[in-house]
Design an enzyme around this catalytic site. Sequence first.
Site, PDB file in Angstrom:
ATOM      1  N   PRO A   1       4.050  -3.895  -2.206  1.00 48.33           N
ATOM      2  CG  PRO A   1       4.659  -2.282  -3.763  1.00 48.33           C
ATOM      3  CD  PRO A   1       3.518  -3.145  -3.337  1.00 48.33           C
ATOM      4  CD  GLU A   2       5.283  -6.086   3.816  1.00 46.09           C
ATOM      5  OE1 GLU A   2       5.799  -5.854   4.917  1.00 46.09           O
ATOM      6  OE2 GLU A   2       4.887  -7.214   3.483  1.00 46.09           O
TER       7      GLU A   2
END
Length: 279
Positions: free
Chosen positions: A2-3
């Site tokens: 996840p960014e």
Amino acid sequence: MPELPEVETIRRGLVAALCGQRILSAELRRHDFRRKAQADMEGHLSGRGLSGISRRGKYMIFHFEDGGEALLAHLGMSGRFLYFPPGAGGGDGRHDHLVLHMSGGGRAVFCDPRRFGFVELVPEEKLPTHPALAVLGMEPLSGDFTPQALLRVLKGRTSIKAALLDQGRIAGLGNIYVCEALFEAGISPFRMAGSLGKAEGDKLHAAIRAILERAIAAGGSSLRDYVHADGSVGRFQEHFSVYGRTGQPCPRCHLRRGGVVSRKVQSGRSSFFCPSCQE
Ligand SMILES: [Zn+2]
């Protein structure tokens, strides 16, 4: 992994579902994360009112009404933070490591099959100097992130790609959004970080902001593990220009110049780009 847009989407979902409620009880089912969780975490969380959840880079920070220890969480490669409303099943799988039973009757569950993520209690006043947070660079959606500030952190002889992925320069960007932002700005990922001129700095700054804002509006990108707090998927992957699109026509220059999206491995990560219009 996840960014920033994915973590921000989860954060917003959890704020809406949990804030203003008390944690009736907490169950910590294992401690052996990338950073070891405190053995007495359950007692330190139970009975406390959740006042807010903030984000720094790819980290979420749960704050409590008593102003005492905050809960710092990182999703690692495959982690999820899910909310199950009252009466809904779930939260008892073997990868559900922390379960928070909320006063509203629902449950918040940290689930991480690969255990590269972690949850950790940190006193509020020690957050700024916590080793995971103290090393983080600028927040790309904050007021501090200006074109001038971007050019300042892009000094040096490393590639622009590696510099943008460096969490100590800018916090929260990962491979997807760096590839997309460089494409949008028309800048090759192989350029030296320190070689950008003022006009290019302006373009890249605008591209990073625009990509992140569009990705958050689309609820992030769901490629493998990532889902929202309510289990639904993000849709930004449907709008990728270059990421994962090797051999596809370049959306900007294919009609004029026949550009095709290319992939090259750069410091161990895939760079997706158009060799015809990223200079
Ligand atoms: Zn192109």
